[in-house]
Enzyme design. Sequence first.
Site, mmCIF file in Angstrom:
data_model
loop_
_atom_site.group_PDB
_atom_site.id
_atom_site.type_symbol
_atom_site.label_atom_id
_atom_site.label_comp_id
_atom_site.label_asym_id
_atom_site.label_seq_id
_atom_site.Cartn_x
_atom_site.Cartn_y
_atom_site.Cartn_z
ATOM 1 N N LYS A 274 47.645 43.568 29.363
ATOM 2 C CA LYS A 274 47.242 42.978 28.038
ATOM 3 C C LYS A 274 48.063 44.076 27.006
ATOM 4 C CE LYS A 274 43.647 42.041 25.136
ATOM 5 N NZ LYS A 274 42.134 42.131 24.880
ATOM 6 N N GLU B 240 48.580 53.276 34.985
ATOM 7 C CA GLU B 240 48.658 52.862 36.415
ATOM 8 C C GLU B 240 49.814 51.806 36.401
ATOM 9 O OE1 GLU B 240 45.817 53.187 34.759
ATOM 10 O OE2 GLU B 240 44.420 54.149 36.041
ATOM 11 N N GLY C 267 40.261 41.454 28.921
ATOM 12 C CA GLY C 267 41.033 41.593 30.255
ATOM 13 C C GLY C 267 40.078 41.142 31.494
ATOM 14 N N ARG C 268 38.709 41.244 31.678
ATOM 15 C CA ARG C 268 38.056 40.859 32.660
ATOM 16 C C ARG C 268 37.804 39.378 32.673
ATOM 17 N NH1 ARG C 268 35.676 44.788 29.828
ATOM 18 N NH2 ARG C 268 33.913 44.278 28.694
ATOM 19 N N GLU D 288 31.526 46.293 33.762
ATOM 20 C CA GLU D 288 32.216 46.741 32.573
ATOM 21 C C GLU D 288 31.889 45.938 31.354
ATOM 22 O OE1 GLU D 288 36.686 45.924 32.097
ATOM 23 O OE2 GLU D 288 36.780 48.262 32.944
ATOM 24 N N HIS E 108 25.406 42.912 59.678
ATOM 25 C CA HIS E 108 25.599 43.916 60.436
ATOM 26 C C HIS E 108 25.751 45.243 59.987
ATOM 27 C CE1 HIS E 108 25.413 41.364 64.079
ATOM 28 N NE2 HIS E 108 25.821 40.284 63.110
ATOM 29 N N LYS F 253 40.277 58.462 30.780
ATOM 30 C CA LYS F 253 41.869 58.073 30.514
ATOM 31 C C LYS F 253 42.201 59.456 29.675
ATOM 32 C CE LYS F 253 42.031 53.282 30.049
ATOM 33 N NZ LYS F 253 42.316 52.079 29.226
HETATM 34 O O1 F6P Z 1 39.370 49.333 32.696
HETATM 35 C C1 F6P Z 1 39.755 49.164 31.392
HETATM 36 C C2 F6P Z 1 40.561 47.999 31.143
HETATM 37 O O2 F6P Z 1 40.973 48.018 29.742
HETATM 38 C C3 F6P Z 1 40.245 46.617 31.845
HETATM 39 O O3 F6P Z 1 39.163 45.974 30.941
HETATM 40 C C4 F6P Z 1 41.445 45.896 31.817
HETATM 41 O O4 F6P Z 1 40.991 44.746 32.694
HETATM 42 C C5 F6P Z 1 42.271 46.984 32.430
HETATM 43 O O5 F6P Z 1 41.986 48.078 31.846
HETATM 44 C C6 F6P Z 1 43.642 46.552 32.324
HETATM 45 O O6 F6P Z 1 44.032 46.530 31.036
HETATM 46 P P1 F6P Z 1 45.578 45.950 30.667
HETATM 47 O O7 F6P Z 1 45.587 44.530 31.113
HETATM 48 O O8 F6P Z 1 45.660 46.167 29.305
HETATM 49 O O9 F6P Z 1 46.544 46.982 31.455
#
Ligand code: F6P
Length: 550
Positions: A208, A214, A269-270, A355, A386, A513
């Site tokens: 987003k 990452e 995001g979620r 979250e 199990h 972060k």
């Molecule tokens: O973990 C924090 C967060 O902002 C989530 O809410 C989101 O889904 C994820 O990082 C990835 O964010 P982005 O889509 O901006 O890379």
Amino acid sequence: MKNIIPIETNSWKKLNNHFNKIKHVRMIDLFNNDANRFKNFSITFKNKILVDFSKNRITNETIKKLLNLTIETNLSEAIELMFTGKKINQTENRSVLHTALRNRANTPVYSNGIDVMPMINTVLNNMENFSYQVINGIWKGYSGKSIKNIVNIGIGGSDLGPKMVTQALKPYKNHLNIYYISNIDGNDISSILDNNHFERTIFLISSKNFQTEETITNAMTIKKYFLKKAGNKEFMNKHFIAITSNIKQALKFGIIQKNIFQIWDWVGGRYSLWSAMGLSIILSIGFDNFNKLLHGAYDMDQHFRETKFENNIPVILALIGIWYNNFFNTETEAILPYDQYLEYLPKYIQQSNMESNGKNIDRNGNKVSWQTGPIIWGETGTNGQHSFYQLIHQGTKLIPCDFIAPINTHSHLFHHHKILLSNFFAQTHALAFGEYFIKQKNNICIKNSMKININNSQFKYFEGNKPSNTILLNKITPYSLGALIALYEHKIFTQGIILNIFSFDQWGVELGKNVSTEILNILKNKTNILKYDSSTNGLIDFYNYFNRNH
Ligand code: F6P
């Protein structure tokens, strides 16, 4: 939106008194005293989903009192504010409009005075066209060959939702291979780098904000390897797609405008799998099936928005969750899908719930003195049976469980499904009633059974009275899955509203972060100037020592 402190409401006080009266009530008695308990405590959705909440430590009185809480906290108003695009995500000054993404009626929905439906429809059309070309071999890679592999690079909501849905709907899958890369750990991406099929692979850079460390690190690495192999920057146009609200950054990365699928700040995001973030889903199951997923969610949205709260599935499940977490102090909820393809559902709900509602400051800015979000975890049945079910049956913790299963399976091995479902039904029964039924049936005295000490019987004793909800779906289809996901989204929303927290921000992930950026500089420079606590300093020192000497 009213910022009501839940524990100061009359309903909460009455719930407290009520809890003291019924905390030891046994489900066996509730069932014995009400022949219609199943009928009275279950709701069906469009004849496709049945939610049975009868196996809970609740009475009619409990539900009545919990429903009063929705009135005092003005849940109805909050629902309307969300659906109509008011800025209920106040700490980020944003609307919350994942419901608009699946608004199949296509009625106008406004954010900042602008109808968002035309832009949603434009992106949907673009996704349909793009996926049609890729799936049908019209879109060619740089060597002129059609596409075989899709790699989604994203994390959190830009990974978990699409990955969960793609896996859940595997029976609808086409010939394309879909991979998900999320972790910054080089081991995650190495399998993609090792494969030599860049000429037939499309990379979806799903972020987003297009700045997530990452995702951008993984994307840069892929780009580097790709350019080395393809040898021409222009070739990226056939292989790199961005899904983002940060168009500028995507362009800067080297992705052309035509390959950028936009999302907007009002898509959390979620909650984003319904947006362009769902592109990997469309590429896997086709646009028509994605549309059915949206339809299922839309119908659940309508149910949530229009149904009286006493028959409203997300509201009832949310209230039961608050009941356990706040009055029984259970702290945790298990998600237990009896369907192998739903294997990522617990993880997905874990992120969306934890979250969203993992907050300790209320909407007035004060520290809360009540429970907010529970710990969510789970595993597919019967694997969980199990593993950790022992603790659910005989441990010292009370763990409310959601059991989820399809009546019909996509597998042709029907006898497997019967065995699976027999376990499913057996577990909720055994958890709720322990050995009572068995002993009653065999006419064995059940009183003081704890004290009977023949053949170590106390160790084999099942106390029961362990709560669960049962969610039965006709089948895991795009439609029913869409409805199921929306159900959980609205459950989380309802709990956030009643518990007076902001569910749509996630400031808690920021501190870690920032510190990691700082530490990365230290690791890169191998400096010895460490300014943290003795543990963190010691660990970094140890790392530096090994790094220098190996
Ligand atoms: O973990 C924090 C967060 O902002 C989530 O809410 C989101 O889904 C994820 O990082 C990835 O964010 P982005 O889509 O901006 O890379």
